[in-house]
Design an enzyme around this catalytic site. Structure first.
Site, short mmCIF file in Angstrom:
data_model
loop_
_atom_site.label_atom_id
_atom_site.label_comp_id
_atom_site.label_asym_id
_atom_site.label_seq_id
_atom_site.Cartn_x
_atom_site.Cartn_y
_atom_site.Cartn_z
N ASN A 185 62.54 48.89 27.19
CA ASN A 185 62.99 48.23 28.42
C ASN A 185 64.42 47.75 28.21
OD1 ASN A 185 61.83 47.65 31.03
ND2 ASN A 185 62.12 45.49 30.57
N THR A 211 59.32 48.06 32.96
CA THR A 211 58.64 47.06 33.78
C THR A 211 58.91 45.66 33.24
OG1 THR A 211 56.45 46.19 34.45
CG2 THR A 211 56.53 47.47 32.41
N CYS A 240 43.54 56.56 58.43
CA CYS A 240 43.42 55.76 59.65
C CYS A 240 42.43 54.63 59.41
CB CYS A 240 42.96 56.64 60.80
SG CYS A 240 42.63 55.71 62.34
N CYS A 249 39.21 55.27 62.13
CA CYS A 249 38.23 56.36 61.95
C CYS A 249 38.13 56.82 60.50
CB CYS A 249 38.58 57.55 62.85
SG CYS A 249 40.07 58.45 62.36
N GLN A 265 52.49 51.28 37.67
CA GLN A 265 52.61 50.38 38.83
C GLN A 265 53.23 51.09 40.02
OE1 GLN A 265 54.93 47.42 36.34
NE2 GLN A 265 53.90 45.99 37.69
N HIS A 285 48.52 50.85 41.59
CA HIS A 285 48.72 50.23 42.90
C HIS A 285 48.59 51.24 44.04
CE1 HIS A 285 51.06 46.92 40.63
NE2 HIS A 285 49.87 46.46 40.96
N ARG A 324 63.04 44.49 42.45
CA ARG A 324 63.96 43.36 42.63
C ARG A 324 65.03 43.65 43.66
NH1 ARG A 324 62.89 43.36 37.31
NH2 ARG A 324 64.67 44.68 36.81
#
Length: 234
Positions: A207, A184, A125, A128, A99, A117, A36
């Site tokens: 939380n 989260t 790259c 390649c 996450q 994630h 956030r």
């Protein structure tokens, strides 16, 4: 259902198969800003959803690179939460599905950890497909060997998830006796959908603000660091 700290601590003693679902709030004590706080900070009206998209990487690579570099905090170290989860895994069967793209769970020593994630610290790259160090990427997004564009191995907006990651994450939830959701907002799909793969596990939410979980769960509204300080590993 609100729960007191002693009752929450007792759940960790009761169960041997524990799966943590973690978000940005686990890494903020390490000095890494949560999602956030990124909104509007660097690019005025533009949102991270665009700046972290496949479209931005393709069409405006300089803007993409400039933003992604700001997500790196290579000096950040695992904090007490990361460490307690890693320590718990020495005594019990612990999985972590995170996450976060900062790699701090693994740096703390957690072995059974799914970076849902991806991670900023694995780069490659696009031309390649050679692996490139994050140190090299932070110096330039142009690959010295072939001139191709370097990118971190994270899931951008508009990109899909690998089957391996999805399978690992769902299995981690399926086998759990206790699922602990920590730090989260639990609003980002498909991460928040993982809860639907739960079998009979109890759910504990730690939380600072209440979140929506579509199943009966124990809710502990407090700073996660303060809770994990009280968790003794036996």
């Amino acid at each position: 259902m609100e729960i007191a700290v002693p009752e929450a601590l007792a759940l960790f003693q009761k169960y041997d198969k524990i799966t943590f679902l973690t978000g940005a709030g686990v890494s903020t004590p390490s000095g890494i800003p949560d999602y956030r706080s990124l909104k509007g900070v660097y690019h005025g009206l533009e949102q991270p959803e665009y700046l972290l998209s496949h479209t931005c990487m393709e069409r405006e690579p300089e803007k993409f690179y400039d933003f992604v570099k700001k997500l790196y905090h290579p000096q950040a170290k695992p904090n007490l939460i990361h460490q307690k989860m890693a320590d718990l895994a020495l005594k019990k069967s612990v999985w972590i599905v995170s996450q976060n793209i900062d790699g701090l769970h693994k740096k703390a020593g957690s072995q059974q950890c799914v970076d849902f994630h991806g991670t900023l610290y694995q780069c490659y790259c696009r031309k390649c497909h050679q692996e490139v160090s994050a140190t090299e990427y932070l110096q330039s997004d142009c690959h010295q060997n072939c001139g191709g564009q370097i990118r971190p191995n994270i899931v951008l907006y508009e990109e899909g998830f690998s089957e391996d990651v999805l399978n690992q994450a769902t299995k981690a939830v399926e086998q759990a006796e206790l699922i602990v959701i920590v730090g989260t907002s639990f609003q980002v799909h498909p991460f928040c959908d993982l809860i639907h793969y739960r079998k009979m596990a109890e759910i504990l939410v730690i939380n600072q603000t209440p979140i929506y979980v579509p199943y009966m769960h124990h809710n502990l509204c407090m700073d996660a660091t303060e809770f994990f300080k009280q968790l003794s590993i036996k």
